[in-house]
Design a protein around this motif. Structure first.
Motif, mmCIF file in Angstrom:
data_model
loop_
_atom_site.group_PDB
_atom_site.id
_atom_site.type_symbol
_atom_site.label_atom_id
_atom_site.label_comp_id
_atom_site.label_asym_id
_atom_site.label_seq_id
_atom_site.Cartn_x
_atom_site.Cartn_y
_atom_site.Cartn_z
ATOM 1 N N ALA A 1 21.128 -42.928 -31.955
ATOM 2 C CA ALA A 1 20.533 -41.773 -31.293
ATOM 3 C C ALA A 1 20.033 -40.774 -32.319
ATOM 4 O O ALA A 1 20.448 -40.779 -33.485
ATOM 5 C CB ALA A 1 21.558 -41.109 -30.374
ATOM 6 N N VAL A 2 19.144 -39.900 -31.848
ATOM 7 C CA VAL A 2 18.587 -38.849 -32.688
ATOM 8 C C VAL A 2 18.589 -37.543 -31.896
ATOM 9 O O VAL A 2 18.188 -37.523 -30.729
ATOM 10 C CB VAL A 2 17.148 -39.181 -33.133
ATOM 11 C CG1 VAL A 2 16.547 -38.038 -33.930
ATOM 12 C CG2 VAL A 2 17.121 -40.468 -33.949
ATOM 13 N N ALA A 3 19.025 -36.465 -32.522
ATOM 14 C CA ALA A 3 18.952 -35.128 -31.933
ATOM 15 C C ALA A 3 17.850 -34.364 -32.646
ATOM 16 O O ALA A 3 17.834 -34.302 -33.886
ATOM 17 C CB ALA A 3 20.275 -34.398 -32.068
ATOM 18 N N LYS B 1 15.732 -45.607 -30.160
ATOM 19 C CA LYS B 1 16.846 -44.665 -30.282
ATOM 20 C C LYS B 1 16.915 -43.748 -29.058
ATOM 21 O O LYS B 1 15.887 -43.312 -28.527
ATOM 22 C CB LYS B 1 16.694 -43.801 -31.538
ATOM 23 C CG LYS B 1 16.333 -44.568 -32.800
ATOM 24 C CD LYS B 1 17.326 -45.688 -33.112
ATOM 25 C CE LYS B 1 16.893 -46.471 -34.365
ATOM 26 N NZ LYS B 1 17.741 -47.666 -34.582
ATOM 27 N N HIS B 2 18.121 -43.441 -28.622
ATOM 28 C CA HIS B 2 18.308 -42.412 -27.607
ATOM 29 C C HIS B 2 17.943 -41.063 -28.217
ATOM 30 O O HIS B 2 18.195 -40.829 -29.413
ATOM 31 C CB HIS B 2 19.754 -42.384 -27.129
ATOM 32 C CG HIS B 2 20.284 -43.718 -26.679
ATOM 33 N ND1 HIS B 2 19.725 -44.405 -25.622
ATOM 34 C CD2 HIS B 2 21.304 -44.479 -27.146
ATOM 35 C CE1 HIS B 2 20.393 -45.536 -25.442
ATOM 36 N NE2 HIS B 2 21.350 -45.608 -26.362
ATOM 37 N N VAL B 3 17.387 -40.157 -27.414
ATOM 38 C CA VAL B 3 16.883 -38.896 -27.962
ATOM 39 C C VAL B 3 17.437 -37.700 -27.194
ATOM 40 O O VAL B 3 17.365 -37.637 -25.967
ATOM 41 C CB VAL B 3 15.346 -38.855 -27.945
ATOM 42 C CG1 VAL B 3 14.824 -37.463 -28.320
ATOM 43 C CG2 VAL B 3 14.790 -39.892 -28.919
ATOM 44 N N PHE B 4 17.981 -36.768 -27.956
ATOM 45 C CA PHE B 4 18.484 -35.483 -27.469
ATOM 46 C C PHE B 4 17.462 -34.433 -27.904
ATOM 47 O O PHE B 4 17.232 -34.247 -29.091
ATOM 48 C CB PHE B 4 19.857 -35.243 -28.112
ATOM 49 C CG PHE B 4 20.523 -33.922 -27.841
ATOM 50 C CD1 PHE B 4 19.946 -32.719 -28.206
ATOM 51 C CD2 PHE B 4 21.786 -33.882 -27.263
ATOM 52 C CE1 PHE B 4 20.592 -31.513 -27.979
ATOM 53 C CE2 PHE B 4 22.443 -32.686 -27.033
ATOM 54 C CZ PHE B 4 21.836 -31.496 -27.394
ATOM 55 N N LEU B 5 16.851 -33.746 -26.940
ATOM 56 C CA LEU B 5 15.855 -32.722 -27.236
ATOM 57 C C LEU B 5 16.473 -31.336 -27.133
ATOM 58 O O LEU B 5 16.982 -30.963 -26.075
ATOM 59 C CB LEU B 5 14.679 -32.811 -26.258
ATOM 60 C CG LEU B 5 13.830 -34.082 -26.281
ATOM 61 C CD1 LEU B 5 12.811 -34.036 -25.145
ATOM 62 C CD2 LEU B 5 13.132 -34.243 -27.619
ATOM 63 N N GLU B 6 16.439 -30.581 -28.214
ATOM 64 C CA GLU B 6 16.814 -29.168 -28.141
ATOM 65 C C GLU B 6 15.822 -28.454 -27.235
ATOM 66 O O GLU B 6 14.683 -28.909 -27.054
ATOM 67 C CB GLU B 6 16.821 -28.578 -29.559
ATOM 68 C CG GLU B 6 17.094 -27.087 -29.671
ATOM 69 C CD GLU B 6 18.430 -26.658 -29.112
ATOM 70 O OE1 GLU B 6 18.413 -26.176 -27.953
ATOM 71 O OE2 GLU B 6 19.463 -26.774 -29.791
ATOM 72 N N LYS B 7 16.254 -27.349 -26.638
ATOM 73 C CA LYS B 7 15.334 -26.610 -25.774
ATOM 74 C C LYS B 7 14.365 -25.789 -26.635
ATOM 75 O O LYS B 7 14.731 -25.372 -27.736
ATOM 76 C CB LYS B 7 16.101 -25.712 -24.798
ATOM 77 C CG LYS B 7 16.866 -24.548 -25.448
ATOM 78 C CD LYS B 7 15.988 -23.325 -25.667
ATOM 79 C CE LYS B 7 16.659 -22.267 -26.443
ATOM 80 N NZ LYS B 7 15.775 -21.170 -26.830
ATOM 81 N N HIS C 1 21.134 -25.600 -22.979
ATOM 82 C CA HIS C 1 22.506 -25.236 -23.335
ATOM 83 C C HIS C 1 23.083 -24.137 -22.453
ATOM 84 O O HIS C 1 24.286 -24.124 -22.170
ATOM 85 C CB HIS C 1 22.593 -24.853 -24.815
ATOM 86 C CG HIS C 1 21.857 -23.612 -25.197
ATOM 87 N ND1 HIS C 1 22.389 -22.356 -25.030
ATOM 88 C CD2 HIS C 1 20.624 -23.437 -25.746
ATOM 89 C CE1 HIS C 1 21.521 -21.450 -25.462
ATOM 90 N NE2 HIS C 1 20.450 -22.081 -25.892
ATOM 91 N N SER C 2 22.258 -23.199 -21.980
ATOM 92 C CA SER C 2 22.804 -22.089 -21.192
ATOM 93 C C SER C 2 23.372 -22.555 -19.853
ATOM 94 O O SER C 2 24.205 -21.859 -19.258
ATOM 95 C CB SER C 2 21.732 -21.020 -20.971
ATOM 96 O OG SER C 2 21.434 -20.359 -22.178
ATOM 97 N N ARG C 3 22.956 -23.710 -19.363
ATOM 98 C CA ARG C 3 23.529 -24.237 -18.123
ATOM 99 C C ARG C 3 24.999 -24.623 -18.291
ATOM 100 O O ARG C 3 25.714 -24.800 -17.313
ATOM 101 C CB ARG C 3 22.736 -25.458 -17.654
ATOM 102 C CG ARG C 3 21.355 -25.115 -17.131
ATOM 103 C CD ARG C 3 20.611 -26.344 -16.697
ATOM 104 N NE ARG C 3 19.345 -26.001 -16.059
ATOM 105 C CZ ARG C 3 18.438 -26.882 -15.656
ATOM 106 N NH1 ARG C 3 18.673 -28.173 -15.823
ATOM 107 N NH2 ARG C 3 17.320 -26.480 -15.087
ATOM 108 N N PHE C 4 25.430 -24.748 -19.542
ATOM 109 C CA PHE C 4 26.810 -25.124 -19.809
ATOM 110 C C PHE C 4 27.682 -23.912 -20.121
ATOM 111 O O PHE C 4 28.839 -24.064 -20.508
ATOM 112 C CB PHE C 4 26.861 -26.146 -20.948
ATOM 113 C CG PHE C 4 26.321 -27.489 -20.548
ATOM 114 C CD1 PHE C 4 27.167 -28.504 -20.149
ATOM 115 C CD2 PHE C 4 24.949 -27.721 -20.533
ATOM 116 C CE1 PHE C 4 26.663 -29.738 -19.758
ATOM 117 C CE2 PHE C 4 24.436 -28.948 -20.143
ATOM 118 C CZ PHE C 4 25.294 -29.956 -19.746
ATOM 119 N N ALA C 5 27.130 -22.701 -19.931
ATOM 120 C CA ALA C 5 27.952 -21.501 -20.051
ATOM 121 C C ALA C 5 29.028 -21.517 -18.966
ATOM 122 O O ALA C 5 28.812 -22.034 -17.855
ATOM 123 C CB ALA C 5 27.082 -20.252 -19.928
#
Length: 307
Positions: A61-63, A83-89, A117-121
């Protein structure tokens, strides 16, 4: 164990991604790519994703933590390499390019995760449940922070595609689209754009829902002193307020949730789950609201921004 590479090693990578990856036993950070070539304690660091994929260790994976303007080609390279991909906002500079990435992920049989990320507050889940049971009449967003404090030297924010004040404000819109039981639509916007840049430094956005709830967002990138990240909703049952970016929840003045910041550990927990299930999660609603504000918004030229 998910062997992951990190592309773009700036402030958010140092502050959030690297610690969150290190704390999750399901991930092993095995490589990074950054033109600044930072010292990451012996971790191999490559110039760009092409070199990392060609010469680096095996990755699952790649972030991606690069500015949004450079995100598309980098994400495509990772997806096409399987590769699985994690996209930052935000997940991209445009809405359509994220749809393209989702299509490529499906073709390649890999996971694409548009992270918000704010949805995980900590206060967000209970706020969502309360609003589902108590229809909103009006809702107000106040998102005011100091760009010089939180984004020093990040000139990409002021360029086309960088979104200006919407770079932090999209966090509020990600919470809004998560907690509202109805879809949200932009009706009007007023944007203040410094004369020497391409993106707004402040603004006001009017929104509504199919049921007619009135939603406003007041945004400012020049807030000094205390910073403000508040969402307040009024219903016939009372007043709900998310503050501190969603970490604190009060209902009718009573504190219901006041938790620590575990947004990025939450993101990586979700990413690991998606990889295990072979399921992508692609949500562009916050980005669509930003795009709509740019489309319908009137622009006022204001004094130049000098960092």
């Amino acid at each position: 164990m998910i062997r992951i590479g990190l592309v773009g090693v700036g402030k958010i990578a140092h502050d959030q991604h690297i610690p969150a990856i290190a704390a999750d036993p399901r991930f092993d950070l095995v490589a990074a790519a950054s033109r600044s070539q930072p010292d990451l304690g012996g971790l191999p660091v490559f110039h760009d994703i092409a070199q990392m994929l060609a010469e680096g260790p095996e990755l699952d994976a790649v972030a991606l933590c690069t500015p949004p303007q450079a995100r598309r080609e980098t994400a495509l390279a990772a997806l096409r390499a399987g590769k699985h991909v994690f996209l930052e906002k935000p997940p991209g500079a445009t809405v359509s390019e994220v749809a393209e990435l989702a299509a490529v992920a499906r073709e390649q049989g890999v996971v694409l995760f548009t992270s918000w990320h704010s949805r995980f507050a900590t206060g967000v889940p209970q706020a969502k449940a309360w609003l589902a049971a108590n229809p909103v009449r009006t809702l107000s967003i106040e998102w005011r922070e100091d760009v010089r404090r939180w984004h020093p030297g990040q000139t990409w924010i002021w360029q086309a595609g960088g979104m200006g004040v919407f770079d932090p404000a999209i966090n509020a819109l990600s919470i809004l689209t998560e907690i509202m039981p109805d879809e949200v639509f932009v009706t009007d916007a007023k944007l203040q754009v410094p004369e020497n840049v391409q993106s707004p430094i402040a603004g006001h956005v009017d929104m509504t829902t199919l049921k007619g709830a009135a939603i406003t967002a007041d945004l400012d990138f020049l807030q000094t002193g205390p910073q403000t990240w508040d969402i307040t909703a009024w219903s016939d049952a009372g007043e709900l307020k998310l503050s501190m970016g969603g970490a604190k929840l009060t209902i009718d003045g009573k504190v219901v949730v006041d938790g620590e910041n575990r947004e990025y550990p939450g993101l990586y927990d979700r990413f690991a789950t998606l990889v295990a299930e072979g399921r992508s999660e692609v949500d562009v609603r916050p980005l669509t609201l930003v795009a709509d504000a740019f489309m319908v918004g009137t622009r006022e030229s204001v004094e130049a921004f000098i960092e």
